[in-house]
Write an enzyme that holds these catalytic residues in place. Sequence first.
Site, mmCIF file in Angstrom:
data_model
loop_
_atom_site.group_PDB
_atom_site.id
_atom_site.type_symbol
_atom_site.label_atom_id
_atom_site.label_comp_id
_atom_site.label_asym_id
_atom_site.label_seq_id
_atom_site.Cartn_x
_atom_site.Cartn_y
_atom_site.Cartn_z
ATOM 1 N N GLY A 1 -15.940 29.243 -16.314
ATOM 2 C CA GLY A 1 -16.954 29.451 -17.331
ATOM 3 C C GLY A 1 -17.658 28.142 -17.603
ATOM 4 O O GLY A 1 -17.122 27.064 -17.297
ATOM 5 N N GLN B 1 -22.406 21.870 -22.128
ATOM 6 C CA GLN B 1 -21.608 21.114 -21.147
ATOM 7 C C GLN B 1 -22.466 20.490 -20.055
ATOM 8 O O GLN B 1 -21.969 19.643 -19.299
ATOM 9 C CB GLN B 1 -20.552 22.023 -20.501
ATOM 10 C CG GLN B 1 -19.466 22.457 -21.461
ATOM 11 C CD GLN B 1 -18.429 23.306 -20.759
ATOM 12 O OE1 GLN B 1 -18.607 24.493 -20.603
ATOM 13 N NE2 GLN B 1 -17.344 22.694 -20.315
ATOM 14 N N CYS C 1 -10.587 22.451 -19.712
ATOM 15 C CA CYS C 1 -12.034 22.413 -19.958
ATOM 16 C C CYS C 1 -12.662 21.426 -18.985
ATOM 17 O O CYS C 1 -12.167 20.306 -18.841
ATOM 18 C CB CYS C 1 -12.305 21.996 -21.398
ATOM 19 S SG CYS C 1 -14.059 21.951 -21.804
ATOM 20 N N LEU C 2 -13.773 21.834 -18.363
ATOM 21 C CA LEU C 2 -14.457 20.952 -17.414
ATOM 22 C C LEU C 2 -14.967 19.684 -18.098
ATOM 23 O O LEU C 2 -15.155 18.664 -17.439
ATOM 24 C CB LEU C 2 -15.618 21.683 -16.746
ATOM 25 C CG LEU C 2 -15.226 22.864 -15.845
ATOM 26 C CD1 LEU C 2 -16.468 23.592 -15.346
ATOM 27 C CD2 LEU C 2 -14.373 22.400 -14.674
ATOM 28 N N HIS D 1 -13.706 30.804 -25.258
ATOM 29 C CA HIS D 1 -13.802 29.366 -24.979
ATOM 30 C C HIS D 1 -15.280 28.944 -24.895
ATOM 31 O O HIS D 1 -15.671 27.914 -25.476
ATOM 32 C CB HIS D 1 -13.061 29.078 -23.664
ATOM 33 C CG HIS D 1 -13.061 27.652 -23.233
ATOM 34 N ND1 HIS D 1 -11.910 26.893 -23.146
ATOM 35 C CD2 HIS D 1 -14.070 26.827 -22.837
ATOM 36 C CE1 HIS D 1 -12.220 25.671 -22.729
ATOM 37 N NE2 HIS D 1 -13.519 25.609 -22.525
ATOM 38 N N GLU D 2 -16.104 29.736 -24.193
ATOM 39 C CA GLU D 2 -17.513 29.344 -24.006
ATOM 40 C C GLU D 2 -18.309 29.447 -25.304
ATOM 41 O O GLU D 2 -19.129 28.578 -25.604
ATOM 42 C CB GLU D 2 -18.174 30.205 -22.923
ATOM 43 C CG GLU D 2 -17.566 30.097 -21.536
ATOM 44 C CD GLU D 2 -17.193 28.688 -21.132
ATOM 45 O OE1 GLU D 2 -17.894 27.732 -21.504
ATOM 46 O OE2 GLU D 2 -16.165 28.523 -20.450
ATOM 47 N N HIS E 1 -17.850 26.563 -27.443
ATOM 48 C CA HIS E 1 -18.674 25.416 -27.034
ATOM 49 C C HIS E 1 -20.038 25.439 -27.724
ATOM 50 O O HIS E 1 -20.579 24.385 -28.080
ATOM 51 C CB HIS E 1 -18.908 25.439 -25.521
ATOM 52 C CG HIS E 1 -17.860 24.725 -24.714
ATOM 53 N ND1 HIS E 1 -17.591 23.381 -24.863
ATOM 54 C CD2 HIS E 1 -17.046 25.150 -23.719
ATOM 55 C CE1 HIS E 1 -16.643 23.025 -23.997
ATOM 56 N NE2 HIS E 1 -16.281 24.080 -23.297
HETATM 57 ZN ZN ZN Z 1 -14.800 24.093 -21.893
#
Ligand code: ZN
Length: 177
Positions: free
Chosen positions: A46, A51, A89-90, A131-132, A135
């Site tokens: 995701g 991000q 998380c990226l 999660h997204e 963000h």
């Molecule tokens: Zn993340």
Amino acid sequence: MATLDIKFVPDPVLRRKARPVSQVDARIQRLLDDMLETMYASQGVGLAAPQVGISQRVIVVDIGEGPIRVVNPKLTLLGDEEELATEGCLSIPGVVGDVWRSLRISVRGLDEQGRPLKLQAEGFLARAFQHEVDHLDGVLFVDKASDIRPVTTEDEPEEPAEDLEEGAPRAQTARSA
Ligand code: ZN
């Protein structure tokens, strides 16, 4: 399509509340496609626009069942059931943690053509959406996680074992989003 640069903590864009998209135009369509390419290149499941440095309410998710693009997503939690699982998380490389998330959700928003979209998700897909959308509100998984720890091979994604019994719980794995 192009891959975009991922922003890492403590970049302030990750803590900003993202603005709604007023019109799903060619720029947003391109952003959605570039975000998907960036997510796949990073082996994520995701990605949210903050991000990649864009403070707008745009997310993409693909947990291996095909890409889902959502503009201005709104989540409704369905039922009280929650599940604890490991997340990464990226934007926060190198660590994972355990987060309680609602097991079932519904998502409303707009698709890549600007048409209303509504879907229901459960389990890992529901987790990825939560999660997204966090963000978009400047919330990171580490704000909610317990047992935050460095990534170890045990936390790396694995293919389901060949001899896994039907219905047996799968090994808990962490995938970043
Ligand atoms: Zn993340």
